[in-house]
Structure formats: structure tokens, C-alpha cells
Design a protein around this motif. Structure first.
Motif, short mmCIF file in Angstrom:
data_model
loop_
_atom_site.label_atom_id
_atom_site.label_comp_id
_atom_site.label_asym_id
_atom_site.label_seq_id
_atom_site.Cartn_x
_atom_site.Cartn_y
_atom_site.Cartn_z
N ALA A 1 -12.11 -55.51 44.72
CA ALA A 1 -13.45 -54.72 43.72
C ALA A 1 -13.65 -53.62 43.98
O ALA A 1 -14.77 -53.20 43.50
N HIS A 2 -12.87 -52.62 44.62
CA HIS A 2 -13.25 -50.76 44.84
C HIS A 2 -11.86 -50.23 44.55
O HIS A 2 -12.49 -49.12 43.54
N GLY A 3 -10.93 -51.03 44.65
CA GLY A 3 -9.74 -50.39 44.38
C GLY A 3 -9.09 -49.18 45.07
O GLY A 3 -8.34 -48.40 45.47
N TRP A 4 -10.25 -49.70 47.12
CA TRP A 4 -9.27 -48.66 47.74
C TRP A 4 -9.84 -49.30 48.97
O TRP A 4 -10.97 -50.26 48.67
N GLY A 5 -9.03 -49.14 49.86
CA GLY A 5 -9.79 -49.98 51.15
C GLY A 5 -8.87 -50.09 52.37
O GLY A 5 -8.43 -48.31 53.08
N TYR A 6 -8.26 -50.36 53.25
CA TYR A 6 -7.47 -50.08 54.26
C TYR A 6 -6.62 -50.25 53.95
O TYR A 6 -5.90 -51.68 53.12
N TRP A 7 -5.25 -48.88 54.15
CA TRP A 7 -3.82 -48.98 53.30
C TRP A 7 -2.74 -49.53 54.31
O TRP A 7 -3.60 -49.44 55.42
N ALA A 8 -1.54 -50.58 54.37
CA ALA A 8 -0.90 -50.14 55.35
C ALA A 8 -0.24 -49.24 55.73
O ALA A 8 -0.19 -48.28 54.79
N LEU A 9 -0.09 -48.39 56.79
CA LEU A 9 0.36 -47.55 57.23
C LEU A 9 2.06 -47.57 57.09
O LEU A 9 1.83 -48.34 58.20
N GLU A 10 2.50 -46.69 56.77
CA GLU A 10 4.07 -47.34 56.69
C GLU A 10 4.43 -45.29 57.04
O GLU A 10 4.04 -44.57 56.26
N GLU A 11 5.40 -45.50 58.19
CA GLU A 11 6.02 -44.28 58.49
C GLU A 11 7.70 -44.19 57.25
O GLU A 11 8.11 -44.94 57.08
N ARG A 12 7.38 -42.56 56.64
CA ARG A 12 8.30 -42.72 55.35
C ARG A 12 9.77 -42.66 55.99
O ARG A 12 10.50 -43.43 55.20
N ARG A 13 9.87 -42.31 57.24
CA ARG A 13 11.56 -42.01 57.16
C ARG A 13 12.13 -43.44 57.70
O ARG A 13 13.18 -43.91 57.00
#
Length: 174
Positions: free
Chosen positions: A55-67
Motif C-alpha cells: 500500500a505504501h512502498g515502505w514498512g518494517y524491513w527484514a534486518l539482515e547482518e551484511r557479513r
């Protein structure tokens, strides 16, 4: 759209994240200041998050540790779905697996989200709230530059529930 910070990737949710997210939600330290959530409740939460993104194009993102590429929690914003003295409003929130807490990752993720909120999204104001006993969370709110605007009883929890009384914070666009 996805975002990155020095140690984190904030990305859209994938179907294979559901089991990992449910496991995070089941951790005793994560549940300490949240109402208990079943696997079905965790999946329903992700369904609501995906609907908000649609609906909005944003929200709660999945948070991933990059390494490592590990899913470590979530961070992002959603519209507050209930009435309170500070609504209508957009809430920033975070949730990290206990193994990743205390490393400054929630602050890094939340600052990335706030930069997007006041930059690309051009929001005027963002709020956050938590149970009054959650000093780590409202301490982070203060470190992010948010100011306490009052207390309220969360209408999503019944009278007498130990997590019902919340503190609310806000930050205004620079």
C-alpha cells in the motif's frame, strides 16, 4: 527499495524468512516486553507488513547482518493502527534477536530508517512507543533524538495486562 548501513541490510521479506522470524519472536529475551506471539501470529504479522509495503512502498524491513547474511530481526515504520493521543502517526520500531542485541545494531538500523523517513519520504514526524519498563528501547529512542511526549495504555492489550502501559516518543523532521 532496500537500504544498507555499514553493518546491515534492510530488505524486503522473503518466504524463507518466516521460520527464522518466528524463532526470533519466540526468544524469551525478545518476548520480555512484547505480548507472546505464536508461529501463526508471527506469520500474520508478516502478512500485515507485506500489505503495508504493497500500500505504501515502505514498512518494517527484514534486518539482515551484511557479513553473514543472517536475518537478525526487523526495523522500519508503519502507520499506527489505533487511536491514541499522538495519532494519526507513523511509528518506527525495531526487534532484534537476543544474540544481536547490545551491539549498536538497532540504533544503526533505526537511524537509517529515520534518514529515509525525513529524506526520501519527506515525513514531518515519527513516533515510537514501548512498555514503560523497556529502558533499553526508550533509551534508544532518546539516543536517536526522540523526546518523550507522554504515556498511554495500549488499546491492543486488555485492562490489567502488565505490558499495557506504554511511553510515547516523537521526533520531528529537522
Amino acid at each position: 527499495m532496500e537500504m544498507e548501513s555499514p553493518r546491515l541490510r534492510l530488505r524486503h521479506w522473503r518466504p524463507d524468512d518466516r521460520a527464522s522470524f518466528a524463532a526470533i519472536n519466540a526468544e524469551p529475551e525478545v518476548q520480555r516486553y512484547l505480548a507472546p506471539i505464536t508461529r501463526e501470529g508471527s506469520d500474520a504479522m508478516l502478512d500485515r507488513i507485506e500489505a503495508h509495503f504493497a500500500a505504501h512502498g515502505w514498512g518494517y524491513w527484514a534486518l539482515e547482518e551484511r557479513r553473514s547474511g543472517a536475518l537478525i530481526g526487523l526495523c522500519g515504520m508503519m502507520h499506527v493502527p489505533f487511536e491514541a493521543f499522538f495519532t494519526p502517526a507513523i511509528e518506527i520500531g525495531w526487534r532484534l534477536s537476543s544474540a544481536w542485541q547490545g551491539k549498536g545494531l538497532a540504533r544503526e538500523a533505526a537511524q537509517t530508517v529515520l534518514d529515509d523517513a525525513f529524506g526520501r519520504l519527506r515525513l514531518d514526524r515519527v513516533v515510537s512507543f514501548t512498555v514503560a519498563a523497556n529502558t533499553a528501547s526508550w533509551g534508544l529512542m532518546e539516543r536517536l533524538g526522540m523526546r518523550r511526549i507522554g504515556d498511554f495504555d495500549n488499546p491492543g492489550l486488555p485492562e490489567g495486562h502488565p505490558l499495557r502501559h506504554n511511553v510515547a516518543y516523537e521526533i520531528l523532521a529537522p
